[in-house]
Design a protein around this motif. Structure first.
Motif, short mmCIF file in Angstrom:
data_model
loop_
_atom_site.label_atom_id
_atom_site.label_comp_id
_atom_site.label_asym_id
_atom_site.label_seq_id
_atom_site.Cartn_x
_atom_site.Cartn_y
_atom_site.Cartn_z
N ALA A 17 0.83 -1.20 0.00
CA ALA A 17 0.00 0.00 0.00
C ALA A 17 0.87 1.26 0.00
N THR A 18 0.59 2.18 -0.91
CA THR A 18 1.33 3.43 -1.00
C THR A 18 0.34 4.60 -0.98
N GLN A 19 0.58 5.56 -0.09
CA GLN A 19 -0.29 6.74 -0.04
C GLN A 19 0.12 7.76 -1.09
N GLY A 20 -0.86 8.45 -1.64
CA GLY A 20 -0.53 9.48 -2.61
C GLY A 20 -1.76 9.95 -3.37
N ILE B 18 -6.50 11.14 1.71
CA ILE B 18 -5.58 10.76 0.65
C ILE B 18 -5.93 9.36 0.17
N ARG B 19 -5.69 9.11 -1.11
CA ARG B 19 -5.93 7.78 -1.63
C ARG B 19 -4.70 6.89 -1.42
N THR B 20 -4.94 5.60 -1.53
CA THR B 20 -3.85 4.65 -1.41
C THR B 20 -3.80 3.75 -2.63
N LEU B 21 -2.62 3.63 -3.17
CA LEU B 21 -2.40 2.71 -4.29
C LEU B 21 -2.04 1.35 -3.71
N VAL B 22 -2.78 0.33 -4.11
CA VAL B 22 -2.49 -1.01 -3.65
C VAL B 22 -1.96 -1.85 -4.81
#
Lengths: 77, 88
Positions: A17-20, B18-22
């Protein structure tokens, strides 16, 4: 063996999981590619899809500055 | 585009977070899509076969649900020495 290694990796981290922020709905492809390439060059792009014209950045401050400068330059033309 | 970006940034930092890329394996992704089908609580956008955009405040809940699903589907092998040598 590669499949096994992949499974072990998944065991410890099944989802990364990466925030952005997701950047999309660009006016045209040129705008997309210029901004995305800039973001990629400074190393903040976690994911990009040139076909869809979307990318995900984990930091936005420098991109914001770049977009501001770019907009000013285009207005001057 | 620029005004759109500021609007979306404002929205992101405000109400939606904020969104999160999974990033995950396609098989894991299909489980997440399946979990989301119940209430559509997690996924904002399906990006490709191994990437999803998730609501930032739902990530830890999603991780927990994913663990539960995997426990249901993958049997736990007890007393396994992880070695082929003990197979006689």
């Amino acid at each position: 063996v590669i499949d096994q290694i992949r499974l072990w990796q998944l065991d410890t981290e099944r989802m990364l999981a990466t925030q952005g922020y997701l950047f999309k709905d660009f006016d045209d492809y040129r705008e997309y590619i210029e901004i995305c390439n800039f973001a990629d060059d400074i190393g903040v792009v976690s994911w990009r899809n040139d076909k869809k014209g979307m990318f995900f950045a984990n930091k936005v401050d420098q991109i914001k500055d770049f977009m501001r400068t770019r907009k000013k330059a285009n207005e001057g033309k | 585009m620029f005004s759109y970006f500021l609007d979306s940034l404002h929205r992101d930092t405000g109400k939606l977070g904020i969104r999160t890329l999974v990033e995950c394996d396609p098989s894991i992704k299909s489980i997440i899509v399946n979990i989301d089908n119940d209430k559509n609580d997690y996924i904002i956008e399906d990006l490709d076969e191994s990437h999803l955009l998730i609501k930032d405040n739902m990530v830890s809940q999603l991780k927990a649900k994913l663990e539960d699903r995997l426990k249901e589907t993958v049997p736990i092998v007890e007393n396994d020495s992880d070695s082929d040598r003990d197979v006689k």
